[in-house]
Write a protein that holds these residues in place. Structure first.
Motif, PDB file in Angstrom:
ATOM      1  N   ILE A   1      67.991  37.997 -11.274  1.00 34.53           N
ATOM      2  CA  ILE A   1      67.831  36.907 -10.300  1.00 34.53           C
ATOM      3  C   ILE A   1      67.216  35.689 -10.985  1.00 34.53           C
ATOM      4  CG2 ILE A   1      66.730  36.202  -8.146  1.00 34.53           C
ATOM      5  CD1 ILE A   1      66.907  39.095  -7.233  1.00 34.53           C
TER       6      ILE A   1
ATOM      7  N   LEU B   1      68.885  32.028 -11.230  1.00 37.34           N
ATOM      8  CA  LEU B   1      68.201  30.816 -10.752  1.00 37.34           C
ATOM      9  C   LEU B   1      68.181  29.743 -11.843  1.00 37.34           C
ATOM     10  CD1 LEU B   1      65.158  32.208  -8.732  1.00 37.34           C
ATOM     11  CD2 LEU B   1      67.044  30.834  -7.853  1.00 37.34           C
TER      12      LEU B   1
ATOM     13  N   LEU C   1      71.417  28.144 -12.222  1.00 35.97           N
ATOM     14  CA  LEU C   1      71.668  27.199 -11.136  1.00 35.97           C
ATOM     15  C   LEU C   1      71.184  25.801 -11.520  1.00 35.97           C
ATOM     16  CD1 LEU C   1      72.826  28.096  -8.417  1.00 35.97           C
ATOM     17  CD2 LEU C   1      70.541  28.146  -7.507  1.00 35.97           C
ATOM     18  N   LYS C   2      70.062  25.755 -12.212  1.00 34.90           N
ATOM     19  CA  LYS C   2      69.408  24.473 -12.482  1.00 34.90           C
ATOM     20  C   LYS C   2      69.801  23.880 -13.831  1.00 34.90           C
ATOM     21  CE  LYS C   2      66.918  24.490  -8.742  1.00 34.90           C
ATOM     22  NZ  LYS C   2      67.330  23.610  -7.659  1.00 34.90           N
TER      23      LYS C   2
ATOM     24  N   ASN D   1      65.388  28.641  -2.829  1.00 35.39           N
ATOM     25  CA  ASN D   1      65.208  28.985  -4.250  1.00 35.39           C
ATOM     26  C   ASN D   1      63.733  29.035  -4.632  1.00 35.39           C
ATOM     27  OD1 ASN D   1      67.889  29.319  -4.764  1.00 35.39           O
ATOM     28  ND2 ASN D   1      68.219  27.240  -5.494  1.00 35.39           N
TER      29      ASN D   1
ATOM     30  N   LEU E   1      62.425  32.224  -3.337  1.00 39.01           N
ATOM     31  CA  LEU E   1      62.932  33.323  -4.161  1.00 39.01           C
ATOM     32  C   LEU E   1      62.173  33.397  -5.479  1.00 39.01           C
ATOM     33  CD1 LEU E   1      65.105  35.515  -4.377  1.00 39.01           C
ATOM     34  CD2 LEU E   1      66.644  33.803  -5.334  1.00 39.01           C
ATOM     35  N   SER E   2      61.946  32.244  -6.084  1.00 40.39           N
ATOM     36  CA  SER E   2      61.212  32.205  -7.363  1.00 40.39           C
ATOM     37  C   SER E   2      59.802  32.733  -7.167  1.00 40.39           C
ATOM     38  CB  SER E   2      61.141  30.783  -7.906  1.00 40.39           C
ATOM     39  OG  SER E   2      62.433  30.255  -8.035  1.00 40.39           O
TER      40      SER E   2
ATOM     41  N   LEU F   1      59.886  36.410  -6.834  1.00 39.68           N
ATOM     42  CA  LEU F   1      60.098  37.053  -8.141  1.00 39.68           C
ATOM     43  C   LEU F   1      58.792  37.109  -8.927  1.00 39.68           C
ATOM     44  CD1 LEU F   1      63.462  35.604  -9.485  1.00 39.68           C
ATOM     45  CD2 LEU F   1      63.047  37.819  -8.470  1.00 39.68           C
TER      46      LEU F   1
END
Lengths: 254, 132
Positions: A70, A74, A77-78, B6, B9-10, B13
């Motif tokens: 994940i 992420l 994505l960036k 996001n 989510l970060s 995590l």
């Protein structure tokens, strides 16, 4: 007994992990996503096969990999440069109708592989292809020549109404309340519709949907003697060669 | 201030990572602590046997066994079961030899137990040889 419980736990954890990682994992796999699937399945198998190792020896790696996956997704994505590093970039193998031999050599793609992938996309003649792009997940995307692509309504200057997907109203006897509300209808409307088909309760319905033009598809649950013919209200034609399908009047008569 | 998907989510995590690392560190500390506790009783047993004080050796051994029985279920969940079985075997052999007052065999088993305990703790440590 232990084996069964360990298997069930690892199965549940692996499923949750796949679910958390998202739909992409199950669909079009990038190389790093394929690695993740392989490692997780290996970890789960180890935990199932060997009773002598603690379950944590499988669970912790699965959790770690899920988190890493994940996190990488992420960052992907960036950051375009990171995405390029991890996923690579798509490559043309056919451009402007010309097969790029050098590119194919670089991709270690032989002609038979190319032809096979083109056929899988419905192109049996290379001459019909304008562009073919090898995506980062190994899939081939094909754009046919302009004179070989399927005709579209715009080509015939046809005015086409905006379309939306059909909404399900009943699945396996259960009314989809949210979809009913989205349509601006209620249970009373649904009951009226079902009554028109001589159906007493939504619980008797296996599947029912309505499209944006108000055409209804309704199929009753089978009662052990084969699937009943679906009811199609509003549609002008039944599927070709189906031998099935009836109007509400026919359904009432039966 | 509502965070975006996001960002949440970060954050999630990071929290999971920190919790997992904390859990791993805590289990390492626990293994080391229980191994040290058992080692203390084994040292007492060694001293008592050297002084030929078998009742004192037996008392220390029983205390060690009680402590081990409490820690054993956690060790089984954290370490390879074979490591735990090795310690079980060595402890039971030690108890049997201590009952028969066989000094040499008791010292042998004590050395073996020390080794197994050290191995169990060392195999869980983060170092280059364990990584590779």
């Amino acid at each position: 007994m232990l084996l069964i419980i360990r298997t069930a736990i690892l199965y549940a954890v692996t499923m949750v992990s796949m679910r958390v990682m998202g739909k992409r994992q199950i669909g079009q796999l990038q190389p790093f996503e394929l690695v993740v699937i392989l490692i997780i399945s290996e970890m789960a198998t180890m935990g199932v096969q060997s009773n002598g190792t603690p379950l944590l020896n499988s669970l912790l790696p699965i959790i770690t990999i899920t988190v890493l996956q994940i996190a990488i997704a992420l960052i992907n994505l960036k950051s375009e440069s990171f995405r390029l590093l991890v996923c690579g970039k798509p490559s043309f193998v056919i451009r402007n109708g010309e097969i790029l031999e050098e590119q194919m050599r670089r991709l270690r793609l032989n002609t038979n592989d190319l032809l096979e992938q083109l056929r899988a996309k419905g192109y049996f003649n290379v001459a019909e292809v304008e562009f073919a792009l090898m995506e980062t997940n190994g899939q081939l995307s094909v754009m046919p020549r302009a004179d070989k692509r399927p005709v579209q309504p715009a080509d015939l200057a046809l005015q086409i109404q905006h379309e939306t997907p059909a909404l399900t109203l009943i699945i396996d006897g259960k009314v989809q309340e949210k979809h009913l509300q989205n349509l601006g209808h209620d249970q009373h409307w649904l009951q009226k519709k079902l009554a028109a088909y001589s159906i007493s309760s939504p619980a008797d319905v296996f599947f029912m949907s309505i499209d944006n033009l108000g055409h209804i598809f309704c199929q009753l649950k089978s009662r052990g003697n084969g699937s009943p013919a679906p009811i199609r209200e509003g549609a002008q034609t039944a599927p070709a060669g189906s031998g099935h399908g009836c109007t509400p009047a026919q359904a009432n008569h039966s | 201030m509502r965070l975006g998907y996001n960002a949440r989510l970060s954050l999630g995590l990071i929290v999971i990572t920190v919790l997992t690392l904390a859990f791993c560190w805590q289990t390492s500390v626990y293994i080391e602590k229980t191994a040290d506790n058992l080692a203390v009783y084994l040292t007492e047993v060694r001293g008592a046997v050297q002084a030929e004080d078998w009742p004192a050796a037996d008392r220390s051994l029983q205390q060690g066994l009680t402590g081990w029985q409490q820690a054993r279920p956690f060790w089984l969940g954290l370490l390879n079961h074979q490591d735990v079985i090795n310690i079980d075997l060595a402890l039971h052999s030690l108890a049997a030899f201590a009952q028969e007052q066989r000094t040499d065999e008791v010292f042998n088993q004590l050395s073996l137990l020390d080794y197994y305990l050290k191995l169990a703790v060392e195999s869980d440590k983060v170092n280059l040889s364990n990584l590779f």
